[in-house]
Design a protein around this motif. Structure first.
Motif, mmCIF file in Angstrom:
data_model
loop_
_atom_site.group_PDB
_atom_site.id
_atom_site.type_symbol
_atom_site.label_atom_id
_atom_site.label_comp_id
_atom_site.label_asym_id
_atom_site.label_seq_id
_atom_site.Cartn_x
_atom_site.Cartn_y
_atom_site.Cartn_z
ATOM 1 N N SER A 33 0.840 -1.199 0.000
ATOM 2 C CA SER A 33 0.000 0.000 0.000
ATOM 3 C C SER A 33 0.876 1.251 0.000
ATOM 4 O O SER A 33 2.096 1.166 0.163
ATOM 5 C CB SER A 33 -0.922 -0.005 1.222
ATOM 6 O OG SER A 33 -0.158 -0.006 2.412
ATOM 7 N N ASP A 34 0.239 2.388 -0.173
ATOM 8 C CA ASP A 34 0.958 3.674 -0.212
ATOM 9 C C ASP A 34 2.125 3.614 -1.198
ATOM 10 O O ASP A 34 3.239 4.046 -0.903
ATOM 11 C CB ASP A 34 1.461 4.075 1.183
ATOM 12 C CG ASP A 34 0.341 4.160 2.200
ATOM 13 O OD1 ASP A 34 -0.759 4.600 1.825
ATOM 14 O OD2 ASP A 34 0.570 3.768 3.358
ATOM 15 N N VAL A 36 4.298 4.740 -4.088
ATOM 16 C CA VAL A 36 4.627 5.989 -4.765
ATOM 17 C C VAL A 36 6.013 5.856 -5.389
ATOM 18 O O VAL A 36 6.931 5.337 -4.768
ATOM 19 C CB VAL A 36 4.629 7.184 -3.781
ATOM 20 C CG1 VAL A 36 5.010 8.470 -4.486
ATOM 21 C CG2 VAL A 36 3.278 7.336 -3.115
ATOM 22 N N GLU A 38 9.066 7.922 -7.910
ATOM 23 C CA GLU A 38 9.567 9.212 -8.375
ATOM 24 C C GLU A 38 10.657 8.947 -9.408
ATOM 25 O O GLU A 38 11.653 8.304 -9.091
ATOM 26 C CB GLU A 38 10.130 9.971 -7.177
ATOM 27 C CG GLU A 38 10.649 11.340 -7.484
ATOM 28 C CD GLU A 38 11.148 12.022 -6.216
ATOM 29 O OE1 GLU A 38 12.372 12.032 -5.996
ATOM 30 O OE2 GLU A 38 10.312 12.519 -5.442
ATOM 31 N N THR A 48 6.098 11.972 -10.984
ATOM 32 C CA THR A 48 5.597 11.289 -9.794
ATOM 33 C C THR A 48 4.652 10.191 -10.249
ATOM 34 O O THR A 48 3.771 10.421 -11.082
ATOM 35 C CB THR A 48 4.847 12.268 -8.866
ATOM 36 O OG1 THR A 48 5.757 13.293 -8.463
ATOM 37 C CG2 THR A 48 4.321 11.567 -7.641
ATOM 38 N N THR A 50 2.053 6.855 -9.164
ATOM 39 C CA THR A 50 1.258 6.218 -8.117
ATOM 40 C C THR A 50 0.545 4.999 -8.701
ATOM 41 O O THR A 50 0.338 4.909 -9.912
ATOM 42 C CB THR A 50 0.201 7.174 -7.530
ATOM 43 O OG1 THR A 50 -0.638 7.654 -8.594
ATOM 44 C CG2 THR A 50 0.844 8.356 -6.821
ATOM 45 N N THR A 51 0.189 4.087 -7.827
ATOM 46 C CA THR A 51 -0.547 2.898 -8.235
ATOM 47 C C THR A 51 -1.449 2.476 -7.087
ATOM 48 O O THR A 51 -1.146 2.737 -5.927
ATOM 49 C CB THR A 51 0.417 1.762 -8.650
ATOM 50 O OG1 THR A 51 -0.328 0.698 -9.218
ATOM 51 C CG2 THR A 51 1.238 1.260 -7.501
ATOM 52 N N ASP A 53 -3.283 -0.018 -4.338
ATOM 53 C CA ASP A 53 -2.742 -1.089 -3.498
ATOM 54 C C ASP A 53 -2.747 -2.413 -4.257
ATOM 55 O O ASP A 53 -3.584 -2.640 -5.130
ATOM 56 C CB ASP A 53 -3.582 -1.239 -2.229
ATOM 57 C CG ASP A 53 -3.518 -0.012 -1.329
ATOM 58 O OD1 ASP A 53 -2.719 0.904 -1.611
ATOM 59 O OD2 ASP A 53 -4.259 0.019 -0.343
ATOM 60 N N VAL A 68 -0.622 2.222 -13.484
ATOM 61 C CA VAL A 68 0.275 3.247 -12.954
ATOM 62 C C VAL A 68 -0.146 4.592 -13.541
ATOM 63 O O VAL A 68 -0.371 4.705 -14.744
ATOM 64 C CB VAL A 68 1.746 2.958 -13.335
ATOM 65 C CG1 VAL A 68 2.665 4.056 -12.815
ATOM 66 C CG2 VAL A 68 2.175 1.597 -12.819
ATOM 67 N N THR A 69 -0.245 5.602 -12.675
ATOM 68 C CA THR A 69 -0.575 6.956 -13.106
ATOM 69 C C THR A 69 0.633 7.837 -12.848
ATOM 70 O O THR A 69 1.249 7.748 -11.783
ATOM 71 C CB THR A 69 -1.790 7.501 -12.320
ATOM 72 O OG1 THR A 69 -2.890 6.617 -12.528
ATOM 73 C CG2 THR A 69 -2.170 8.892 -12.784
ATOM 74 N N CYS A 100 6.884 2.082 -0.523
ATOM 75 C CA CYS A 100 5.589 1.479 -0.253
ATOM 76 C C CYS A 100 5.586 0.916 1.163
ATOM 77 O O CYS A 100 6.624 0.840 1.819
ATOM 78 C CB CYS A 100 5.242 0.395 -1.268
ATOM 79 S SG CYS A 100 6.169 -1.136 -1.076
#
Length: 126
Positions: A33-34, A36, A38, A48, A50-51, A53, A68-69, A100
């Protein structure tokens, strides 16, 4: 294993990608989770990532589809990257940091951080 399934721009400063990750997990179920990431070009933060969980099933070998964004940093000079891409060694200047939280199903977990992963090494493995 990692395979890029799709990559598409979103507006002028974003992107969406779909990865297929092959994971052999001999351990119990793991919750990530979380998540991130870079991306850095010549040490300067450029993107940056993010995905959502991810739950990795225990004691299995399985492929996972991961969305993935990405968002380009406002202060980053995109023209610098475009100009650099003419050089075949440009990927040498691109690295990735990923953070993560990994936890077992009983809640026991910890934060994991991998820094300065050469993107060229990841692409070479594809």
């Amino acid at each position: 294993s990692c395979e890029l399934k799709s990559l598409s721009p979103t507006g002028f400063s974003g992107m969406e990608a779909v990865l297929e990750l092959g994971i052999d997990n001999p351990a119990p179920e793991i919750h990530l989770s979380d998540i991130v990431g870079e991306a850095k070009f010549e040490g300067e933060k450029c993107l940056t990532l993010t995905t959502p969980d991810i739950v990795i099933e225990g004691k299995t070998e399985k492929k996972y589809t991961v969305a993935v964004t990405g968002r380009i940093e406002r202060s980053f000079d995109l023209l610098k990257v475009v100009a650099s891409l003419r050089n075949p060694d440009a990927l040498e200047s691109l690295t990735l940091d990923v953070d993560c939280h990994a936890a077992l199903s009983n809640g026991l977990g910890k934060k994991i951080a991998k820094k300065d992963i050469p993107v060229k090494d990841l692409i070479d493995k594809l």
